[in-house]
Design an enzyme around this catalytic site. Structure first.
Site, PDB file in Angstrom:
ATOM      1  N   SER A   1       0.639  -1.239   0.175  1.00 35.98           N
ATOM      2  CA  SER A   1       0.198  -0.153  -0.303  1.00 35.98           C
ATOM      3  C   SER A   1       0.974   1.223  -0.251  1.00 35.98           C
ATOM      4  O   SER A   1       0.488   2.524  -0.569  1.00 35.98           O
ATOM      5  CB  SER A   1      -0.939  -0.357   1.052  1.00 35.98           C
ATOM      6  OG  SER A   1      -1.325  -1.201   1.391  1.00 35.98           O
TER       7      SER A   1
ATOM      8  N   SER B   1       4.782   1.155  -1.071  1.00 37.44           N
ATOM      9  CA  SER B   1       6.118   0.862  -0.840  1.00 37.44           C
ATOM     10  C   SER B   1       5.713   0.053  -2.266  1.00 37.44           C
ATOM     11  O   SER B   1       4.788  -0.642  -2.649  1.00 37.44           O
ATOM     12  CB  SER B   1       6.296  -0.457   0.661  1.00 37.44           C
ATOM     13  OG  SER B   1       5.698  -1.429   0.678  1.00 37.44           O
TER      14      SER B   1
ATOM     15  N   LYS C   1      13.157  -1.862  -0.765  1.00 43.88           N
ATOM     16  CA  LYS C   1      11.731  -1.475  -0.824  1.00 43.88           C
ATOM     17  C   LYS C   1      11.295  -0.155  -0.842  1.00 43.88           C
ATOM     18  O   LYS C   1      12.532   0.906   0.611  1.00 43.88           O
ATOM     19  CB  LYS C   1      11.076  -1.959   0.513  1.00 43.88           C
ATOM     20  CG  LYS C   1       9.682  -1.373   1.342  1.00 43.88           C
ATOM     21  CD  LYS C   1       9.232  -2.557   2.712  1.00 43.88           C
ATOM     22  CE  LYS C   1       7.906  -2.008   3.207  1.00 43.88           C
ATOM     23  NZ  LYS C   1       7.399  -3.173   3.833  1.00 43.88           N
TER      24      LYS C   1
ATOM     25  N   SER D   1      17.106  -7.872   2.424  1.00 43.83           N
ATOM     26  CA  SER D   1      17.354  -9.517   1.939  1.00 43.83           C
ATOM     27  C   SER D   1      16.549  -9.087   0.772  1.00 43.83           C
ATOM     28  O   SER D   1      15.345  -9.817   1.076  1.00 43.83           O
ATOM     29  CB  SER D   1      18.212 -10.428   2.876  1.00 43.83           C
ATOM     30  OG  SER D   1      16.580 -10.483   3.822  1.00 43.83           O
TER      31      SER D   1
ATOM     32  N   GLU E   1       5.648 -16.175  -1.561  1.00 40.63           N
ATOM     33  CA  GLU E   1       4.861 -15.787  -0.104  1.00 40.63           C
ATOM     34  C   GLU E   1       4.338 -17.401   0.193  1.00 40.63           C
ATOM     35  O   GLU E   1       4.013 -18.624  -0.350  1.00 40.63           O
ATOM     36  CB  GLU E   1       3.506 -14.716   0.096  1.00 40.63           C
ATOM     37  CG  GLU E   1       4.069 -13.658  -0.318  1.00 40.63           C
ATOM     38  CD  GLU E   1       2.894 -12.348  -0.677  1.00 40.63           C
ATOM     39  OE1 GLU E   1       3.025 -11.360  -0.590  1.00 40.63           O
ATOM     40  OE2 GLU E   1       1.460 -12.981  -0.268  1.00 40.63           O
TER      41      GLU E   1
ATOM     42  N   ASP F   1       1.030  -9.038  13.514  1.00 43.93           N
ATOM     43  CA  ASP F   1       0.304  -9.075  11.695  1.00 43.93           C
ATOM     44  C   ASP F   1       0.347  -9.958  11.019  1.00 43.93           C
ATOM     45  O   ASP F   1       0.886 -10.093   9.839  1.00 43.93           O
ATOM     46  CB  ASP F   1       0.015  -7.675  11.291  1.00 43.93           C
ATOM     47  CG  ASP F   1      -0.992  -8.321  10.117  1.00 43.93           C
ATOM     48  OD1 ASP F   1      -0.825  -7.089   9.110  1.00 43.93           O
ATOM     49  OD2 ASP F   1      -1.804  -9.035   9.901  1.00 43.93           O
TER      50      ASP F   1
ATOM     51  N   LYS G   1       0.344 -13.495   9.225  1.00 43.37           N
ATOM     52  CA  LYS G   1       0.261 -14.690   8.257  1.00 43.37           C
ATOM     53  C   LYS G   1       1.048 -14.847   7.219  1.00 43.37           C
ATOM     54  O   LYS G   1       1.917 -14.514   7.097  1.00 43.37           O
ATOM     55  CB  LYS G   1      -1.240 -13.970   8.000  1.00 43.37           C
ATOM     56  CG  LYS G   1      -0.938 -12.096   7.353  1.00 43.37           C
ATOM     57  CD  LYS G   1      -1.845 -11.342   6.886  1.00 43.37           C
ATOM     58  CE  LYS G   1      -1.155  -9.658   6.317  1.00 43.37           C
ATOM     59  NZ  LYS G   1      -2.273  -8.959   6.172  1.00 43.37           N
TER      60      LYS G   1
ATOM     61  N   GLU H   1       0.331 -14.170   3.990  1.00 37.84           N
ATOM     62  CA  GLU H   1       1.340 -13.142   3.156  1.00 37.84           C
ATOM     63  C   GLU H   1       2.845 -12.211   3.359  1.00 37.84           C
ATOM     64  O   GLU H   1       3.051 -12.086   2.824  1.00 37.84           O
ATOM     65  CB  GLU H   1       0.522 -11.981   3.070  1.00 37.84           C
ATOM     66  CG  GLU H   1      -0.892 -12.238   2.403  1.00 37.84           C
ATOM     67  CD  GLU H   1      -2.144 -12.580   3.371  1.00 37.84           C
ATOM     68  OE1 GLU H   1      -2.104 -13.258   4.477  1.00 37.84           O
ATOM     69  OE2 GLU H   1      -3.864 -12.621   3.248  1.00 37.84           O
ATOM     70  N   ASN H   2       2.796 -12.614   5.117  1.00 37.63           N
ATOM     71  CA  ASN H   2       4.090 -11.787   5.517  1.00 37.63           C
ATOM     72  C   ASN H   2       5.619 -12.781   5.668  1.00 37.63           C
ATOM     73  O   ASN H   2       6.003 -12.572   6.870  1.00 37.63           O
ATOM     74  CB  ASN H   2       3.148 -10.973   6.544  1.00 37.63           C
ATOM     75  CG  ASN H   2       2.872  -9.516   6.372  1.00 37.63           C
ATOM     76  OD1 ASN H   2       2.424  -9.280   5.257  1.00 37.63           O
ATOM     77  ND2 ASN H   2       1.960  -9.584   7.361  1.00 37.63           N
TER      78      ASN H   2
ATOM     79  N   ASP I   1       7.524  -7.512   7.040  1.00 40.09           N
ATOM     80  CA  ASP I   1       6.227  -6.206   7.898  1.00 40.09           C
ATOM     81  C   ASP I   1       6.518  -6.631   9.304  1.00 40.09           C
ATOM     82  O   ASP I   1       4.991  -6.708   9.344  1.00 40.09           O
ATOM     83  CB  ASP I   1       4.492  -6.847   7.396  1.00 40.09           C
ATOM     84  CG  ASP I   1       4.140  -5.926   6.103  1.00 40.09           C
ATOM     85  OD1 ASP I   1       3.265  -6.534   6.030  1.00 40.09           O
ATOM     86  OD2 ASP I   1       4.577  -4.598   6.859  1.00 40.09           O
TER      87      ASP I   1
ATOM     88  N   THR J   1      -4.854  -8.312  10.518  1.00 41.99           N
ATOM     89  CA  THR J   1      -6.054  -9.147   9.694  1.00 41.99           C
ATOM     90  C   THR J   1      -6.769  -9.917  10.036  1.00 41.99           C
ATOM     91  O   THR J   1      -6.464 -11.082  10.735  1.00 41.99           O
ATOM     92  CB  THR J   1      -4.731 -10.182   8.363  1.00 41.99           C
ATOM     93  OG1 THR J   1      -3.731  -8.732   7.717  1.00 41.99           O
ATOM     94  CG2 THR J   1      -5.946 -10.138   7.329  1.00 41.99           C
TER      95      THR J   1
HETATM   96  N1  LIG Z   1      12.768  -8.988   1.142  1.00 48.64           N
HETATM   97  C1  LIG Z   1      11.780  -9.189   0.322  1.00 48.64           C
HETATM   98  N2  LIG Z   1      11.936 -10.254  -1.239  1.00 48.64           N
HETATM   99  C2  LIG Z   1      11.470 -10.267  -1.985  1.00 48.64           C
HETATM  100  N3  LIG Z   1       9.935  -9.602  -1.957  1.00 48.64           N
HETATM  101  C3  LIG Z   1       9.539  -9.267  -0.905  1.00 48.64           C
HETATM  102  C4  LIG Z   1      10.178  -8.735   0.124  1.00 48.64           C
HETATM  103  N4  LIG Z   1       9.669  -7.847   0.817  1.00 48.64           N
HETATM  104  C5  LIG Z   1       8.528  -7.766   0.420  1.00 48.64           C
HETATM  105  N5  LIG Z   1       8.786  -8.084  -0.558  1.00 48.64           N
HETATM  106  C6  LIG Z   1       7.486  -7.996  -1.576  1.00 48.64           C
HETATM  107  O1  LIG Z   1       6.685  -7.194  -1.808  1.00 48.64           O
HETATM  108  C7  LIG Z   1       5.960  -6.948  -1.788  1.00 48.64           C
HETATM  109  C8  LIG Z   1       5.203  -5.939  -1.086  1.00 48.64           C
HETATM  110  O2  LIG Z   1       5.813  -5.615   0.210  1.00 48.64           O
HETATM  111  P1  LIG Z   1       5.611  -4.739   1.558  1.00 48.64           P
HETATM  112  O3  LIG Z   1       6.296  -4.779   2.779  1.00 48.64           O
HETATM  113  O4  LIG Z   1       5.925  -3.370   0.277  1.00 48.64           O
HETATM  114  O5  LIG Z   1       3.740  -4.033   1.705  1.00 48.64           O
HETATM  115  P2  LIG Z   1       2.778  -5.244   2.147  1.00 48.64           P
HETATM  116  O6  LIG Z   1       3.766  -5.307   3.589  1.00 48.64           O
HETATM  117  O7  LIG Z   1       2.930  -6.375   1.271  1.00 48.64           O
HETATM  118  O8  LIG Z   1       2.306  -4.136   1.569  1.00 48.64           O
HETATM  119  P3  LIG Z   1       1.521  -3.379   2.958  1.00 48.64           P
HETATM  120  O9  LIG Z   1       1.680  -2.339   3.145  1.00 48.64           O
HETATM  121  O10 LIG Z   1      -0.451  -3.197   2.226  1.00 48.64           O
HETATM  122  O11 LIG Z   1       1.156  -4.308   4.229  1.00 48.64           O
HETATM  123  C9  LIG Z   1       4.839  -7.908  -1.346  1.00 48.64           C
HETATM  124  O12 LIG Z   1       4.063  -8.589  -2.067  1.00 48.64           O
HETATM  125  C10 LIG Z   1       5.799  -9.214  -0.775  1.00 48.64           C
HETATM  126  O13 LIG Z   1       5.265 -10.399  -1.153  1.00 48.64           O
END
Ligand SMILES: Nc1ncnc2c1ncn2[C@@H]1O[C@H](COP(=O)(O)OP(=O)(O)OP(=O)(O)O)[C@@H](O)[C@H]1O
Ligand SMILES: O=C(O)C[C@H](Cc1nc2cc(Cl)cc(Cl)c2[nH]1)c1ccc(Cl)cc1
Length: 306
Positions: free
Chosen positions: A39, A41, A58, A107, A113, A152, A154, A156-157, A170, A192
């Site tokens: 959202s 980034s 990021k 990293s 995910e 949080d 889950k 996805e994180n 996250d 969530t």
């Molecule tokens: N270290 C990483 N390596 C590879 N992919 C990543 C990494 N960190 C984040 N991502 C991917 O980039 C996307 C954005 O991640 P980011 O943490 O910036 O936002 P988010 O937490 O997923 O979204 P929100 O801020 O809405 O919760 C995600 O789909 C995640 O899978």
């Protein structure tokens, strides 16, 4: 004072000149494909030109962060990530900024995910569920030992690196506790819906045990491909959570059933893994984890079905 700023003998004790880490800058990197969007980034694969090292960069727009009043979350993410140095967490190597943006050098978790993997396979078999639940338990034990709660957690994180080990990410909504963190603390943040704990819904309180509730939901989801608490809208999901109303499919593995039931306890103090229930030692001894070598989890190959 000598030229590199070290005090001479007569100016007091000799200090070893600590090499000041030079702030990196956008021009030091070649940017590649986007790895994902959040959202606030965008995460982009970036290679540092001089060293050849790759990072998940990021990138956040300052204007957007300020307009959405997310400065505290970004600062919290930096603060918490800077404290984490463990194989099962995304690593923060550096941060820098330019006039418009902020940059986290992370990293690279190249294999996506946990959520995508569960959807791709439909559900995990017992061996995979055991292996990855153990990694999450090991990660939570480390996080809680630093008196940090994720809040949080889950699928996805929970990302995967090249070795198919988990990389929890996250931390913008994480909470650094002043004390041991066993007492639920008031929390303005709600996670969530499917993973939020009953104490957070009932009295807006979160504690380390809230992450154990989320763990219970994740284990259920790995083994069934479904959420334990699911309904057409969030209100009905919350109703099921505060009444701890969920079912196990027929012929569900008895050890898995017992572990999940021990985690999905309404009372946070009654959850296996909480300090009032024998802590992580007791959780790690649960029969579901028979065969897990807790000391070498980070060096073991992932199950071949992954
Ligand atoms: N270290 C990483 N390596 C590879 N992919 C990543 C990494 N960190 C984040 N991502 C991917 O980039 C996307 C954005 O991640 P980011 O943490 O910036 O936002 P988010 O937490 O997923 O979204 P929100 O801020 O809405 O919760 C995600 O789909 C995640 O899978
Ligand atoms: O250089 C540092 O490490 C400290 C800065 C502090 C910082 N400067 C900011 C400017 C803005 Cl507009 C928003 C946030 Cl959250 C800001 N945080 C910073 C830079 C980059 C990142 Cl990712 C985080 C914090």
């Amino acid at each position: 004072m000598t030229e590199n700023g070290v005090k001479t003998e007569e100016q007091g004790h000799i200090e070893a000149a600590q090499p000041k880490r030079i702030k990196k800058k956008r021009g030091d990197f070649r940017f590649g494909p986007t790895l994902g969007e959040g959202s606030y980034s965008t995460v982009i694969l970036a290679r540092e030109i001089e060293s050849g090292r790759e990072y998940a960069m990021k990138v956040l727009e300052k204007r957007h962060i300020m307009r959405e009043k997310k400065v505290p979350q970004v600062e919290r993410e930096k603060q918490v990530l800077s404290r984490l140095d463990h194989p099962f967490f995304v690593r923060l190597y550096f941060t820098f900024q330019d006039t418009e943006r902020l940059y986290f050098g992370l990293s690279v978790a190249r294999k996506g995910e946990l959520l995508s993997k569960i959807k791709q396979l439909g559900k995990f078999d017992l061996e995979c569920s055991r292996f990855y639940t153990a990694q999450i338990v090991s990660a939570l034990q480390h996080l809680h030992s630093l008196n940090i709660i994720h809040r949080d957690l889950k699928p996805e994180n929970i990302l995967f690196n090249d070795k198919m080990q988990i990389q929890i990410t996250d931390f913008g909504t994480a909470k650094e506790l002043k004390d041991s963190g066993d007492e639920p603390r008031s929390s303005s943040f709600v996670g969530t819906a499917q993973y939020v704990s009953p104490e957070l819904l009932k009295d807006k309180k979160a504690c380390k045990s809230s992450d154990l509730w989320a763990l219970g939901c994740i284990v259920y989801q790995m083994l069934t491909g479904q959420f334990p608490f699911k309904a057409p809208n969030e209100y009905l999901i919350f109703q099921q959570i505060v009444n701890c109303k969920y079912e196990f499919p027929e012929d569900f593995d008895p050890n898995a059933r017992d572990l999940i039931s021990s985690l999905l306890q309404l009372d946070p103090m009654m959850r296996l893994g909480s300090s009032s229930c024998g802590g992580y030692e007791k959780l790690m001894e649960h029969p579901f984890f028979t065969g897990i070598d807790w000391e070498n989890l980070a060096n073991q190959a992932a199950p071949k079905t992954m």
